[in-house]
Design an enzyme around this catalytic site. Sequence first.
Site, PDB file in Angstrom:
ATOM      1  N   HIS A  17       0.638  -1.161   0.038  1.00 42.53           N
ATOM      2  CA  HIS A  17      -0.025  -0.092   0.072  1.00 42.53           C
ATOM      3  C   HIS A  17       0.894   1.328  -0.303  1.00 42.53           C
ATOM      4  O   HIS A  17       0.729   2.121  -0.765  1.00 42.53           O
ATOM      5  CB  HIS A  17      -0.918   0.081   1.375  1.00 42.53           C
ATOM      6  CG  HIS A  17      -1.807  -1.042   1.360  1.00 42.53           C
ATOM      7  ND1 HIS A  17      -2.240  -1.820   2.452  1.00 42.53           N
ATOM      8  CD2 HIS A  17      -2.728  -1.600   0.686  1.00 42.53           C
ATOM      9  CE1 HIS A  17      -3.160  -2.613   2.237  1.00 42.53           C
ATOM     10  NE2 HIS A  17      -3.694  -2.601   1.040  1.00 42.53           N
ATOM     11  N   LYS A  41     -18.507  -5.517   8.338  1.00 45.05           N
ATOM     12  CA  LYS A  41     -17.215  -6.356   8.257  1.00 45.05           C
ATOM     13  C   LYS A  41     -16.490  -5.964   9.572  1.00 45.05           C
ATOM     14  O   LYS A  41     -15.899  -4.759   9.609  1.00 45.05           O
ATOM     15  CB  LYS A  41     -16.460  -6.202   7.073  1.00 45.05           C
ATOM     16  CG  LYS A  41     -16.168  -7.447   6.374  1.00 45.05           C
ATOM     17  CD  LYS A  41     -15.487  -7.191   4.886  1.00 45.05           C
ATOM     18  CE  LYS A  41     -14.178  -7.393   4.578  1.00 45.05           C
ATOM     19  NZ  LYS A  41     -13.532  -6.923   3.376  1.00 45.05           N
ATOM     20  N   ARG A  90      -1.844  -6.305  -8.284  1.00 43.68           N
ATOM     21  CA  ARG A  90      -0.691  -7.178  -8.030  1.00 43.68           C
ATOM     22  C   ARG A  90      -0.671  -8.367  -9.247  1.00 43.68           C
ATOM     23  O   ARG A  90       0.334  -8.801  -9.464  1.00 43.68           O
ATOM     24  CB  ARG A  90      -1.019  -7.872  -6.824  1.00 43.68           C
ATOM     25  CG  ARG A  90      -0.802  -7.014  -5.735  1.00 43.68           C
ATOM     26  CD  ARG A  90      -1.149  -7.524  -4.325  1.00 43.68           C
ATOM     27  NE  ARG A  90      -2.730  -7.695  -4.424  1.00 43.68           N
ATOM     28  CZ  ARG A  90      -3.366  -7.944  -3.194  1.00 43.68           C
ATOM     29  NH1 ARG A  90      -2.816  -8.047  -2.339  1.00 43.68           N
ATOM     30  NH2 ARG A  90      -4.763  -7.992  -3.492  1.00 43.68           N
ATOM     31  N   SER A 127      -3.024  -7.867   2.974  1.00 42.30           N
ATOM     32  CA  SER A 127      -3.375  -7.825   4.287  1.00 42.30           C
ATOM     33  C   SER A 127      -3.773  -8.857   4.921  1.00 42.30           C
ATOM     34  O   SER A 127      -3.338  -9.220   6.106  1.00 42.30           O
ATOM     35  CB  SER A 127      -4.488  -6.594   4.557  1.00 42.30           C
ATOM     36  OG  SER A 127      -4.001  -5.361   4.020  1.00 42.30           O
TER      37      SER A 127
HETATM   38  O1  PNS Z   1      -9.094  -2.824   0.244  1.00 34.76           O
HETATM   39  P1  PNS Z   1      -9.991  -3.452  -0.556  1.00 34.76           P
HETATM   40  O2  PNS Z   1     -11.335  -4.093   0.209  1.00 34.76           O
HETATM   41  O3  PNS Z   1     -10.107  -4.050  -1.816  1.00 34.76           O
HETATM   42  O4  PNS Z   1     -11.069  -1.945  -0.794  1.00 34.76           O
HETATM   43  C1  PNS Z   1     -11.996  -1.890  -1.826  1.00 34.76           C
HETATM   44  C2  PNS Z   1     -12.766  -0.597  -1.961  1.00 34.76           C
HETATM   45  C3  PNS Z   1     -13.126   0.020  -0.597  1.00 34.76           C
HETATM   46  C4  PNS Z   1     -11.824   0.188  -2.776  1.00 34.76           C
HETATM   47  C5  PNS Z   1     -14.316  -0.999  -2.638  1.00 34.76           C
HETATM   48  O5  PNS Z   1     -15.017  -1.862  -1.944  1.00 34.76           O
HETATM   49  C6  PNS Z   1     -15.032   0.211  -2.593  1.00 34.76           C
HETATM   50  O6  PNS Z   1     -14.575   1.234  -3.510  1.00 34.76           O
HETATM   51  N1  PNS Z   1     -16.099   0.415  -1.787  1.00 34.76           N
HETATM   52  C7  PNS Z   1     -16.811   1.452  -1.730  1.00 34.76           C
HETATM   53  C8  PNS Z   1     -18.327   1.293  -1.986  1.00 34.76           C
HETATM   54  C9  PNS Z   1     -18.423   1.549  -3.718  1.00 34.76           C
HETATM   55  O7  PNS Z   1     -18.251   2.522  -4.168  1.00 34.76           O
HETATM   56  N2  PNS Z   1     -18.835   0.363  -3.981  1.00 34.76           N
HETATM   57  C10 PNS Z   1     -18.952   0.142  -5.660  1.00 34.76           C
HETATM   58  C11 PNS Z   1     -17.831  -0.226  -6.673  1.00 34.76           C
HETATM   59  S1  PNS Z   1     -18.181  -0.294  -8.157  1.00 34.76           S
END
Ligand code: PNS
Length: 161
Positions: A17, A41, A90, A127
């Site tokens: 990150h 969560k 990745r 993570s």
């Molecule tokens: O670290 P992660 O869990 O892979 O992050 C995922 C994240 C937070 C970037 C993604 O879940 C997100 O943008 N969530 C916010 C809700 C949202 O906008 N969802 C629609 C995505 S198309």
Amino acid sequence: MTRAICPGSFDPPTVGHLDVFGRAAALFDEVTVAVLVNPSKTGMFDIPERLELLEAVTSGWRNIRIDSFSGLLVDYCANRGITTIVKGLRGVADFDYEIQMAQMNRKLTGVDTLFLPTAPEHAFVSSSLVKLVASEGGDVSAFLPPVVLAALASRLPPGTS
Ligand code: PNS
């Protein structure tokens, strides 16, 4: 002013990150690192702890700010004049998932996504894997910034980190 966002769960932030944050900070005037608040969560670290860790590991960059958000990422971006989402990739597994979100987000509000290939030495770092390895007593010191490693160690039973 160019504004970008690095969104994620960051439970906890890893060296992978951090690499992406730094590269984003070199490309944009202002970068927001934003933690998704997901009430369904529970993580190892709660949201205030993650924000504190992120503040600590990004303190060397003057143009990185830390925040949390709930709801849609595109709404957060629109409300703050953020035009670009920056994500580390990745490999192909990340790509399959990320491309869908990127296309959906662009369709929703026009916000674009910039993918940065992760440094090869971080390609396997996540993570969740770090937490798994640490919980079984493995050495995860190469994968976490020191302040995060210390926080993780204090969370685990003695002898497991
Ligand atoms: O670290 P992660 O869990 O892979 O992050 C995922 C994240 C937070 C970037 C993604 O879940 C997100 O943008 N969530 C916010 C809700 C949202 O906008 N969802 C629609 C995505 S198309």
